[in-house]
Design a protein around this motif. Structure first.
Motif, PDB file in Angstrom:
ATOM      1  N   ILE A  38       0.738  -1.070  -0.156  1.00 47.45           N
ATOM      2  CA  ILE A  38      -0.555  -0.195   0.187  1.00 47.45           C
ATOM      3  C   ILE A  38       0.986   1.216   0.548  1.00 47.45           C
ATOM      4  CG2 ILE A  38      -2.162   1.149   0.705  1.00 47.45           C
ATOM      5  CD1 ILE A  38      -2.672  -1.238   0.065  1.00 47.45           C
ATOM      6  N   ALA A  39       2.125   1.683   0.800  1.00 51.88           N
ATOM      7  CA  ALA A  39       2.900   2.974   0.746  1.00 51.88           C
ATOM      8  C   ALA A  39       3.576   2.476  -0.609  1.00 51.88           C
ATOM      9  CB  ALA A  39       3.668   2.211   1.561  1.00 51.88           C
ATOM     10  N   LEU A  40       3.973   1.263  -0.983  1.00 57.18           N
ATOM     11  CA  LEU A  40       4.686   1.669  -2.647  1.00 57.18           C
ATOM     12  C   LEU A  40       3.665   2.453  -3.993  1.00 57.18           C
ATOM     13  CD1 LEU A  40       6.830   0.609  -4.318  1.00 57.18           C
ATOM     14  CD2 LEU A  40       5.765  -1.351  -5.106  1.00 57.18           C
ATOM     15  N   ILE A  41       2.229   1.956  -3.644  1.00 65.02           N
ATOM     16  CA  ILE A  41       0.877   2.233  -4.593  1.00 65.02           C
ATOM     17  C   ILE A  41       0.462   3.878  -4.126  1.00 65.02           C
ATOM     18  CG2 ILE A  41      -1.322   2.476  -4.667  1.00 65.02           C
ATOM     19  CD1 ILE A  41      -1.147  -0.481  -4.113  1.00 65.02           C
ATOM     20  N   VAL A  42       1.007   4.409  -2.799  1.00 63.46           N
ATOM     21  CA  VAL A  42       1.090   5.805  -2.319  1.00 63.46           C
ATOM     22  C   VAL A  42       1.925   6.669  -3.113  1.00 63.46           C
ATOM     23  CG1 VAL A  42       0.213   7.564  -0.706  1.00 63.46           C
ATOM     24  CG2 VAL A  42      -0.832   5.622  -0.742  1.00 63.46           C
ATOM     25  N   ALA A  43       2.881   5.876  -2.915  1.00 60.36           N
ATOM     26  CA  ALA A  43       4.746   6.375  -3.642  1.00 60.36           C
ATOM     27  C   ALA A  43       4.401   6.460  -5.029  1.00 60.36           C
ATOM     28  CB  ALA A  43       5.173   5.854  -2.747  1.00 60.36           C
ATOM     29  N   SER A  44       3.529   5.569  -5.213  1.00 65.96           N
ATOM     30  CA  SER A  44       4.028   5.757  -6.793  1.00 65.96           C
ATOM     31  C   SER A  44       3.730   6.828  -7.329  1.00 65.96           C
ATOM     32  CB  SER A  44       3.946   4.205  -7.833  1.00 65.96           C
ATOM     33  OG  SER A  44       4.465   3.629  -7.285  1.00 65.96           O
ATOM     34  N   LEU A  45       2.500   7.298  -6.792  1.00 72.18           N
ATOM     35  CA  LEU A  45       1.208   7.870  -7.558  1.00 72.18           C
ATOM     36  C   LEU A  45       1.873   9.288  -7.558  1.00 72.18           C
ATOM     37  CD1 LEU A  45      -1.963   5.860  -6.406  1.00 72.18           C
ATOM     38  CD2 LEU A  45      -1.002   6.515  -8.996  1.00 72.18           C
ATOM     39  N   ILE A  46       2.549   9.450  -5.808  1.00 69.92           N
ATOM     40  CA  ILE A  46       2.569  11.115  -5.945  1.00 69.92           C
ATOM     41  C   ILE A  46       3.956  11.168  -6.474  1.00 69.92           C
ATOM     42  CG2 ILE A  46       4.228  12.643  -3.638  1.00 69.92           C
ATOM     43  CD1 ILE A  46       1.929  10.863  -1.515  1.00 69.92           C
ATOM     44  N   THR A  47       4.450  10.055  -6.700  1.00 67.29           N
ATOM     45  CA  THR A  47       5.667  10.736  -7.594  1.00 67.29           C
ATOM     46  C   THR A  47       4.909  11.033  -8.793  1.00 67.29           C
ATOM     47  OG1 THR A  47       7.252   9.065  -6.272  1.00 67.29           O
ATOM     48  CG2 THR A  47       7.940   9.652  -8.425  1.00 67.29           C
ATOM     49  N   CYS A  48       4.542  10.072  -9.472  1.00 65.75           N
ATOM     50  CA  CYS A  48       3.919  10.453 -11.134  1.00 65.75           C
ATOM     51  C   CYS A  48       3.393  12.013 -11.026  1.00 65.75           C
ATOM     52  CB  CYS A  48       2.711   9.301 -11.191  1.00 65.75           C
ATOM     53  SG  CYS A  48       1.898   9.661 -13.265  1.00 65.75           S
ATOM     54  N   LEU A  49       2.415  12.362  -9.707  1.00 62.92           N
ATOM     55  CA  LEU A  49       2.053  13.427  -9.473  1.00 62.92           C
ATOM     56  C   LEU A  49       3.000  14.282  -9.977  1.00 62.92           C
ATOM     57  CD1 LEU A  49      -0.827  14.815  -9.628  1.00 62.92           C
ATOM     58  CD2 LEU A  49      -0.803  14.355  -6.952  1.00 62.92           C
ATOM     59  N   VAL A  50       3.493  14.413  -8.934  1.00 64.62           N
ATOM     60  CA  VAL A  50       4.577  15.526  -9.014  1.00 64.62           C
ATOM     61  C   VAL A  50       5.421  16.075 -10.114  1.00 64.62           C
ATOM     62  CG1 VAL A  50       7.058  15.597  -7.816  1.00 64.62           C
ATOM     63  CG2 VAL A  50       5.165  15.420  -6.267  1.00 64.62           C
ATOM     64  N   LEU A  51       6.239  14.381 -11.081  1.00 63.96           N
ATOM     65  CA  LEU A  51       6.935  14.825 -12.268  1.00 63.96           C
ATOM     66  C   LEU A  51       5.796  15.297 -12.607  1.00 63.96           C
ATOM     67  CD1 LEU A  51       8.625  11.484 -11.989  1.00 63.96           C
ATOM     68  CD2 LEU A  51       9.850  13.796 -12.240  1.00 63.96           C
ATOM     69  N   TRP A  52       4.149  15.003 -13.064  1.00 65.19           N
ATOM     70  CA  TRP A  52       3.402  15.985 -14.249  1.00 65.19           C
ATOM     71  C   TRP A  52       3.233  17.047 -13.874  1.00 65.19           C
ATOM     72  CZ3 TRP A  52      -1.206  18.506 -13.811  1.00 65.19           C
ATOM     73  CH2 TRP A  52      -2.164  18.654 -14.575  1.00 65.19           C
TER      74      TRP A  52
END
Length: 235
Positions: free
Chosen positions: A201-215
């Motif tokens: 779950i932590a990996l999912i949240v971190a992946s989404l946040i990282t993608c959002l930051v890059l976008w």
């Protein structure tokens, strides 16, 4: 213990979160490098300015300013390559000293898992850091090629070789910047992959946040607005 037995230590949620990590890494990278014509990314906008830089270099005398900028770009790639190499050493060191890592991870996840689980999770981080290192090293080398091409641009504006060589230097410069940006994205997702130590779950949240930051940085940042305003003034 064979490979199939080791895979049973991970749940379907683990595999889904890992798949999401790599999918977001690929998708955001492709979208940044291939944006729509009406909504260009910062990377694509900067590629246009890099080409304009090479065109302006033709009439600049002397070209010390251009050499200084390129030197700074190479220093940046060298710094990140060195930092990535240190990170690789740090991750490899954890493989030989997983006891402390397991203690911290157990406190976070409230469960106990064998060493192989943590080692496989670290391998994902190692993959991203290694990929970043290779991208930074290649980017540094391409900036070196660009320096040679810039030096080969004739000082005579009317020379038929001047513009073609300047454009060659521009394309190598753009390619070097693309490699540098890919290396940075690998660093971002490498940091996100470390969240897997705390669970899927932590990996999912971190992946989404990282993608959002890059976008946001590529498509909705203030720096992008500044670059677009410059294009409007030019028009």
């Amino acid at each position: 213990m064979d490979i199939f037995s080791r895979l049973t230590f991970f749940s379907y949620v683990d595999y889904s979160s890992l798949g999401l990590l790599f999918w977001l890494w690929f998708v955001i990278g492709w979208r940044i490098e291939h944006p729509s014509a009406k909504h260009a990314s910062v990377s694509v906008l900067m590629a246009g300015y890099r080409r304009e830089w090479m065109r302006q270099m033709i009439t600049r005398d002397p070209r010390i300013f251009d050499a200084t900028i390129l030197g700074n770009l190479r220093q940046g790639t060298a710094f990140f390559a060195s930092a990535s190499m240190i990170s690789i050493g740090g991750v490899l060191a954890l493989f030989g000293n997983t006891e402390q890592l397991i203690g911290i991870a157990d406190d976070l996840t409230l469960n106990s898992e064998p060493n192989i689980v943590w080692e496989l999770k670290l391998m994902v981080t190692l993959f991203f850091v290694t990929n970043a290192f290779l991208k930074f090293v290649w980017s540094n080398r391409l900036f070196g090629y660009c320096a040679v091409l810039m030096s080969a641009v004739p000082n005579d504006v009317d020379d038929p070789r001047t513009m073609p060589r300047a454009m060659q230097a521009a394309e190598i410069n753009v390619t070097a910047a693309r490699g540098f940006n890919r290396g940075l994205r690998s660093v971002y997702f490498g940091l996100a992959s470390a969240a897997w130590l705390a669970g899927p779950i932590a990996l999912i949240v971190a992946s989404l946040i990282t993608c959002l930051v890059l976008w946001r940085r590529e498509f909705a940042s203030q720096s992008r607005d500044v670059l677009l305003s410059g294009d409007a003034h030019d028009a």
